[in-house]
Scaffold this active site. Sequence first.
Site, PDB file in Angstrom:
ATOM      1  N   ASP A  68       0.869  -1.170   0.000  1.00 46.04           N
ATOM      2  CA  ASP A  68       0.000   0.000   0.000  1.00 46.04           C
ATOM      3  C   ASP A  68       0.913   1.229   0.000  1.00 46.04           C
ATOM      4  O   ASP A  68       2.120   1.143   0.261  1.00 46.04           O
ATOM      5  CB  ASP A  68      -0.942  -0.013   1.214  1.00 46.04           C
ATOM      6  CG  ASP A  68      -2.170   0.882   0.985  1.00 46.04           C
ATOM      7  OD1 ASP A  68      -2.125   1.759   0.087  1.00 46.04           O
ATOM      8  OD2 ASP A  68      -3.180   0.717   1.703  1.00 46.04           O
TER       9      ASP A  68
HETATM   10  C1  BGC Z   1      -5.098   3.163   0.069  1.00 44.16           C
HETATM   11  C2  BGC Z   1      -5.101   2.185  -1.083  1.00 44.16           C
HETATM   12  C3  BGC Z   1      -4.959   2.927  -2.379  1.00 44.16           C
HETATM   13  C4  BGC Z   1      -3.680   3.757  -2.336  1.00 44.16           C
HETATM   14  C5  BGC Z   1      -3.423   4.539  -3.619  1.00 44.16           C
HETATM   15  C6  BGC Z   1      -3.917   4.120   0.009  1.00 44.16           C
HETATM   16  O1  BGC Z   1      -4.094   5.153   0.897  1.00 44.16           O
HETATM   17  O2  BGC Z   1      -5.099   2.472   1.294  1.00 44.16           O
HETATM   18  O3  BGC Z   1      -6.289   1.444  -1.051  1.00 44.16           O
HETATM   19  O4  BGC Z   1      -4.948   2.040  -3.456  1.00 44.16           O
HETATM   20  O5  BGC Z   1      -3.778   4.678  -1.283  1.00 44.16           O
HETATM   21  O6  BGC Z   1      -4.289   5.599  -3.755  1.00 44.16           O
END
Ligand code: BGC
Length: 723
Positions: free
Chosen positions: A277
Amino acid sequence: MGLALAVAAAAVLVALSATSALAQRPPQPEVLKGPWNDKSLPPDRRADLLMDQMTLDEKITLLHGSGGFENAGVRSNGGAGVVQGIPRLGLPDLQLADSAVGVRSAAARGRYATLLPSTIGEAATWDPKLAYRYGALIGRELRDQQYNVSLGGGMDLMREPRNGRNFEYLGEDPILAGKMAAQFVRGLQSQRVIGDVKHYAFNDQETGRSIGNVRLDKRAMRETDLLAFEIAVTEGQPGMVMCSYNKVNGDWACENSYLLTDVLKKAWGFQGFVISDWGATHSTSKAALAGLDNEESDGRYFGDALKKAVDAGEVPMARINDMVHRILRTEFAAGIVDDPPRGNVVDPFFGAETSQEIAEQASVLLKNAGGQLPLDGAALKSIAVIGSHADTSVLSGGGSAQVDPPGEGPRTPWGGAVWFPSSPLKAICAKAPKAKVVYNEGTDPAAAAAVAKASDVAIVFVNQPTSEGRDVPTLTLPDNQDKLVSAVAAANPHTIVVLETGGPAAMPWIGQASAAIEIWYPGIRGGEALANILFGDVNPSGKLPVSIAGSDADLPHPAIPGLNLIPPRGAQGGERRRMPDFDIDYTEGLKVGYKWFDAEGKEPLFAFGHGLSYTTFAYSDLKAAMGSVSFTVRNTGKREGAEIVQVYAGLPAAAKEPPKRLVAWDKIRLAPGEQKTVTLAIDPKFLSIFNERKDDWELLPGAYTFFAGGASRSTPLSAVVNR
Ligand code: BGC
């Protein structure tokens, strides 16, 4: 200037600007062709052939992102991330877009994306074929917008009903969530886009998500959240798995060798790659050795530092090759190398139709006293429509799952409530053309009650905005909406409550309302879908993929773990105080959702699997064996309708499991008076327990009870099978 001259001048201008555009284009590198271009070879072989051509620097390039949105100097398509490709080898950039309920961030580039009903609504359809179409629509729009990787696929189990991201997940049951996620991924990847599932694992609350340490034993892990991922990974074959922000039993999820290597790659045979993530990577060697394959969104740990770790012998070259192989084989398998997206205009009409159909299947009729619904549009003289901007719009979920509404730029602050232009009021007016329909905004309960009192029926909308990054502190609806509903229901005995929530909400007024319907965040055609149900053009068939508790006190954690540790807004103390690291003890263990209510002998407000229809169904003739269960279901009412039939199993006492678990279901459409015999196969794995000592699943001997019916607490049939 004569016409001929003007045309000639224009032609010269066009020619000039074309030459200058050509002149500005960066020189295109010569692309090396080789046997890896042979489409008849298996993806694994092509990956190895291509990898043989790559330098260490090129390999490292594939192992990390190049920064998030619109990073200067990077060939970004405007999504959440980019992994730079290798032009000399014909390897495309990976353009990653958030796309949980539709493609995110379309507005900044003047694009359009369909907002689908929230994923929890998708789960409420209990229909894997619809999940496939849900995924396929997103895949198609991603490709239209020239993305080749999806960051959708959220599927953390709903352990915490106040989790701000429940709207982008698939409910509380591991088998339902896993099966739906698998078909979502298959549908998405059918469009030649790499799919993912996330957030692996146990990121089941937003409070302290990037510091919390989840603690849980292995048996409980494997039988709950990990079972959902296991089904999604083995049946859906996603190209990617995104590891989560939190720690699990002391190690960050993105450097947790139990999760990434022992379970995901070894036990489940996952062949794709693990991405972190955004900012969830915490180390170089430890993460690489634990099984992380790609750092997002930048290369802090998996850029130069990884190269140094290889040079120093801390990370063997074999592991680097494994990472690269996984990424390349996924690209070949997905088809994005052979057939890159070329760009299309998104078809908003196709999207809206699909979205509406899903919303109609996703809505759950919770209560319908005295057959209050469906409404008779021709007979009604007056209707009060109250609250939640129902005159113009429907609510959507916030954070990285946010889709931009048509006609608006990306102006709402991240996580703020965004309303989409689909007007329930208009759709209701269209169904009851002769009725006087009055809208009241619902901010003053007394004024709303007066409007309700003067109408034949009152339809009151309540909402609960939720977003990534924060949980809702309580199941109680915000902004005094309970008071609003009570006042309206007291003024009009024909009060219908429409809930637009990200997950379960408490309903202290439920005894007063004659009908209640949960539409979640219903997507770009939410208003139209709702009106079709309210007026009986569509017979509701959705069932709850979650339990709805009466109050916070009935939950495994009456208060969200860590909520009390969040520093007050604006807190100072030398530097701004930060939340301390803390443990999140999943003390409920195996007892997630309905399993908690059943095991603890607690009464939910609405049980998992519950959902009413405008017709009724009767169950009979159960025949059960370990491998399959059959019974008859009959439509005993006057309308055609679909019933989601459910089979639960109670394991032998020696298993020490909660009283029952969902093991199979199907959606059966029946005409009035029609009956069908339903036979459902039971996967032995779903009757098994995870034996920690053997590190494997085990089907115990003993008495198994099979229950069949229309909800977890409504199972008129049962039979015992001895094994
Ligand atoms: C989220 C993810 C997301 C990523 C990119 C993170 O804050 O937890 O689910 O894909 O950001 O935007």
